[in-house]
Design an enzyme around this catalytic site. Structure first.
Site: not given
Ligand code: BGC
Length: 751
Positions: A287
Site C-alpha cells: 500500500d
Molecule cells: C489506500 C489503498 C489505495 C492506495 C492507492 C492507499 O492510501 O489504502 O487502498 O489503493 O492508496 O491510491
C-alpha cells in the site's frame, strides 16, 4: 487472558490445492523473452521494475512531476498509478518505450473501486444486493471504461472483513461476513479480469489489503491489529483465499501490523500463507508508502532496513515510497538481499506485463476512439442504475408509506443529501465526476413525478459536525413540510466521512440532522428517511419514529433515479444488510456470528444481573445482518432435510419453500444458517452457509435447496489444523440472521 498463539508453522506445511488460473499457465515464449531481457538488465533497471510511483492530477488533467518523468526515462520506474486517459497514458508509455535503454512498457494502475467514470454504488452498498451477477457486472463495466483510458490494473477488490462501523473503510468492502465476502471477492475478480487478461477490455485485479486491516483497534484507521491466529484464519483470510481461487493477478499489503509485524514486512503473510500455502502466482504491491511506515511502526530502524525486510518477506513492488529505488542496490551490494530475490520479483512483474500483451503492443489499451465510444455508455448508466436500486435496503415501512401513493401530489425533499451531487458517488470514486454527472435525489424524483406532482427542496439541516445544536434552516424546511403531502428526508453522512482516514467515535447522524428529523416527524406528515452513508448508523430514534427508512448507501452516478425507482414502486426493494447496524456505538464490535459466552442473556430472567448484557442497552442490534424488507411479503415453510446425518464424504440437503404472499412481484434473499453446537474450540451461534436470491411473482412458491458438505463446516480446530469435527449441528433457513423463520432442525456429522 489467553494470549494469541504465535503463528504456527503448520500453516506452511501443506500446500493446498488451488487451480492455476488460465493466465498463469506456463508459457515458454514468455519465459524466453523475460530470460533474455533480464540477462540484459542492470540491477538498477531491475529495481526500477519494482517501483510504482503516482502521477498527479490538476484541474487541467493528470500531470507528472518532472523528476518522475526523468525517473521513467532512466528506467527507474516500471509502473505508474493515478494516470489515465488514452492520450496521457500513451504519452507516458512513449517515454518508457522509446526513451529508455530497454524499452520495457509501463504498467498503469488506478483505484477503480466502484466504477471508473460511470460510478456504481459504494462497495458495501453493492454487497447489500447479495446479487453476484450485479456485482460482477459493475466490475466488468469498470474494467471496460478504465482499460479504454489506458489503465491495466485496478487496486480492487478490497476484501477486508469489517466488523467495526467506526472504521471508515467499512464502506469499501463487502461487510462483516466471511461467506458473503468470499462470494463477492470472486465475483469482483471475475468481473475485472474476465476470462482473458489479454483482452483489452479487462484489467488486472488486486486483492487488498492483506491482511486483517479491518480489525484496526477501536476502528481507528491504520491502528494496531491484535487478533488471534484463529480469527485471522477463520475470519479475515478466507476472502483473500477466495480471490486467489478466482485467479486474482495481484495482492496489496495492508498498513497495519499483524502479531507485531507490519504486513509489508510479514514473511508469514506474504510467503508462508500467500505463496507456499495458497500457491499465488501473481505479484504483490505494497500500500501507499507502507514500506516507509515500517520505521514509525518501530519495526525497521531506517528505510534501508525496511526495504530489505519487505523484499525478503515477499513484497514485489513498492508503491510510492521509493524505498526500493533508493536503497535496494546497496542492500544487494552489502549482501542483505540476494539477487535471486530481486530477480524473482522482477520476473513476476514482467510476466504481468507480458500476459497483458504489452510487450507485443505497449499501447494496446489506450485507445482514444474506444475511450470516446466507451465512457458513460447508455448501457453502463443503465447498469449503474440497476445495481444501485438492487443495493438499497428498506429498513422500515410502517403502514406501507412506501411506495408513494398517487395521492401524494406535493413532495418535499428535505435534508443536506437531497440535492447534493458530490455526495451521491461516495468515496473512492477516483475517476468519477463528482460535480456535474451525478443525479441527485431531487432530480431523480422530479424526473419520475407525473405532471401535477410537485417536488420541492429545502436543505434544512447540515451534516457538518459543527452544526450540532444549530437550528439554521429549520424554519424554511418546516414551512415547506407544512405545505407538503409527504416528506422525503435525505440525511446521513457527507461522502468523505467514510473511506480512508474517516473513522468516527459516534455512529449517529452528524450535525443537526436528527434534531430536524424529529421536528419533521412532529408535523404529523408522513416522513420517509432516505439514508446516504457508507457505514451502519445508530438511527435508533428514527427506527421507532420515522415510518419508512430506505438505506441508499452512496448510490453512484445514477443514484437519484434509483431512489426514485424504489420510492415510486417501479422497483421493489430487495437489498439485505451485509453488516449489522448497532443501536449505539457502545455495542461495537457487534456482528451476527458472535459466540454464546458462558452466560448468554437468554439464561437469565428479563433484566437479570450476572448474564452477558448491558445495563442500559439491549444486546440486540438495531438491524440484523441479512435484514431487509420488500414491498411484498414472503412466507417460509418448515425446513426439510435430505437426511439427518452425513459422513465424511457425504453431503446433506436442506430445503424450504418460500412463497410470495403479497400483491407484488419481489426478490428475496433466502439464507441458510448453521450452528455447530460443540467444538474443540467454541463456535459462533450461527454462520451463513448459503444464500440464493430468487424472484417470485405474487402467489408464487419456490423450493430452495442448499447442499452442505463436511468441508463447508470446517474451521481452525484446537490443534490449529483446518477441518471439520464430528458432532451435532442445527440449521435453519431464514430471511435474515437470527430471524429463525423456520424452526431449526438438527443433523449429525459422523466420523
Ligand atoms: C489506500 C489503498 C489505495 C492506495 C492507492 C492507499 O492510501 O489504502 O487502498 O489503493 O492508496 O491510491
Amino acid at each position: 487472558m489467553a494470549q494469541a498463539p504465535a503463528p504456527s508453522t503448520d500453516v506452511t506445511a501443506v500446500a493446498e490445492e488451488h487451480a492455476t488460473p488460465a493466465w498463469a499457465r506456463p508459457d515458454a515464449k514468455m519465459d524466453a523473452l523475460i530470460d533474455d531481457l533480464m540477462a540484459r538488465m542492470t540491477l538498477d533497471e531491475k529495481i526500477g521494475q519494482l517501483t510504482l510511483l503516482t502521477s498527479d492530477w490538476e484541474s487541467t488533467g493528470p500531470t507528472m512531476r518532472d523528476t518522475y518523468k526523468q525517473d521513467i526515462k532512466s528506467g527507474r520506474v516500471g509502473a505508474i498509478f493515478n494516470a489515465y486517459t488514452a492520450k496521457y497514458t500513451t504519452e507516458l508509455q512513449r517515454v518508457a518505450v522509446e526513451e529508455t535503454r530497454l524499452g520495457i512498457p509501463l504498467l498503469f494502475g488506478y483505484d477503480v473501486i466502484h466504477g471508473h467514470r460511470t460510478i456504481f454504488p459504494i462497495s458495501l452498498g453493492e454487497a447489500a444486493s447479495w446479487d453476484m451477477q450485479a456485482i460482477e457486472k459493475s466490475a466488468r463495466v469498470s474494467a471496460q471504461e478504465a482499460s479504454a483510458e489506458g489503465i491495466h490494473w485496478t487496486f480492487s477488490p478490497m476484501v477486508d472483513i469489517a466488523r467495526d462501523a467506526r472504521w471508515g473503510r467499512i464502506s469499501e468492502g463487502a461487510g462483516e461476513d466471511v461467506y458473503l465476502g468470499r462470494k463477492i471477492a470472486a465475483a469482483r475478480v471475475h468481473g475485472y479480469q474476465g476470462d482473458d487478461l489479454r483482452a483489452t477490455d479487462t484489467v488486472l485485479a488486486t486483492a487488498k489489503h492483506f491482511a486483517a486491516y479491518g480489525a484496526a483497534q477501536a476502528g481507528r484507521d491504520y491502528h494496531t491489529v491484535d487478533i488471534s491466529e484463529r480469527t485471522l484464519r477463520d475470519v479475515y483470510l478466507p476472502p483473500f483465499e477466495a480471490a486467489v481461487d478466482a485467479g486474482v493477478a495481484s495482492f496489496m499489503t495492508s498498513f497495519n501490523e499483524y502479531d507485531g509485524v507490519p504486513a509489508s514486512g510479514s514473511k508469514y503473510l506474504l510467503t508462508d500463507v500467500l505463496r507456499d500455502k495458497w500457491g499465488f502466482d501473481g505479484f504483490v504491491v505494497t500500500d501507499y508508502t507502507s514500506i516507509n511506515e515500517m520505521v514509525p511502526h518501530g519495526y525497521s530502524k531506517n528505510l534501508a532496513q525496511a526495504g530489505e525486510q519487505a523484499i525478503n518477506a515477499g513484497v514485489d513492488m513498492d508503491m510510492q515510497g521509493a524505498v526500493y529505488m533508493e536503497n535496494l542496490a546497496n542492500s544487494v551490494a552489502e549482501g542483505r538481499v540476494d539477487t535471486a530475490t530481486i530477480d524473482r520479483a522482477v520476473r513476476r512483474i514482467l510476466e504481468a506485463k507480458y500476459r497483458l500483451g504489452l510487450f507485443e503492443d505497449p499501447y494496446r489499451y489506450a485507445d482514444a476512439e474506444r475511450e470516446k465510444a466507451t465512457l458513460y455508455k447508455p448501457e453502463f448508466l443503465e447498469a449503474a442504475r440497476d445495481v444501485a436500486r438492487r443495493s438499497m435496503v428498506l429498513l422500515r415501512n410502517e403502514g406501507d408509506v412506501l411506495p408513494l401513493a398517487a395521492a401524494a401530489k406535493k413532495i418535499a425533499v428535505i435534508g443536506p443529501l437531497g440535492d447534493s451531487k458530490p455526495d451521491m458517488i461516495g468515496s473512492w470514486a477516483a475517476g468519477g465526476d463528482r460535480q456535474t454527472r451525478p443525479v441527485t435525489i431531487l432530480e431523480g424524483l422530479r424526473a419520475r413525478a407525473q405532471s401535477g406532482t410537485t417536488v420541492s427542496y429545502a436543505k434544512g439541516a447540515s451534516y457538518d459536525f459543527s452544526a450540532a445544536g444549530s437550528t439554521d434552516g429549520f424554519a424554511e424546511a418546516l414551512a415547506l413540510a407544512g405545505k407538503s403531502d409527504i416528506i422525503i428526508a435525505a440525511m446521513g453522512e457527507k461522502w468523505d466521512m467514510t473511506g480512508e482516514a474517516a473513522s468516527r467515535t459516534s455512529l449517529d447522524l452528524p450535525g443537526n440532522q436528527e434534531a430536524l428529523l424529529e421536528r419533521l416527524v412532529a408535523t404529523g406528515k408522513p416522513v420517509v428517511l432516505v439514508l446516504l452513508s457508507g457505514r451502519p448508523n445508530s438511527v435508533e430514534w428514527a427506527s421507532k419514529n420515522v415510518p419508512a427508512i430506505l438505506h441508499a448507501w452512496y448510490p453512484g452516478t445514477q443514484g437519484g433515479h434509483a431512489v426514485a425507482d424504489i420510492l415510486f414502486g417501479d422497483y421493489n426493494p430487495s437489498g439485505k444488510l451485509p453488516v449489522t447496524f448497532p443501536r449505539t456505538v457502545g455495542q461495537v464490535p457487534i456482528h451476527y456470528d458472535m459466540k454464546n459466552t458462558g452466560r448468554p442473556i437468554e439464561l437469565g430472567a428479563p433484566g437479570a444481573k450476572y448474564v452477558s448484557r448491558y445495563l442500559n442497552t439491549p444486546n440486540d442490534p438495531l438491524y440484523r445482518f441479512g435484514y431487509g424488507l420488500s414491498y411484498t411479503d414472503f412466507a417460509y415453510s418448515p425446513v426439510t432435510l435430505g437426511s439427518t446425518s452425513m459422513g465424511p464424504r457425504g453431503s446433506i440437503t436442506a430445503s424450504a419453500t418460500v412463497t410470495n404472499t403479497g400483491k407484488r412481484a419481489g426478490e428475496e434473499v433466502v439464507q441458510l444458517y448453521v450452528q455447530d453446537l460443540v467444538g474443540s474450540v467454541t463456535r459462533p451461534v450461527q454462520q451463513l452457509k448459503g444464500f440464493e436470491k430468487i424472484l417470485l411473482q405474487p402467489g408464487e412458491s419456490r423450493t430452495v435447496t442448499f447442499e452442505l458438505h463436511p468441508d463447508d463446516l470446517a474451521f481452525t480446530r484446537a490443534d490449529m489444523t483446518h477441518g471439520w469435527e464430528p458432532g451435532e449441528f442445527r440449521l435453519w433457513i431464514a430471511p435474515s440472521s437470527g430471524a429463525q423463520a423456520s424452526t431449526p432442525v438438527s443433523f449429525t456429522l459422523t466420523e
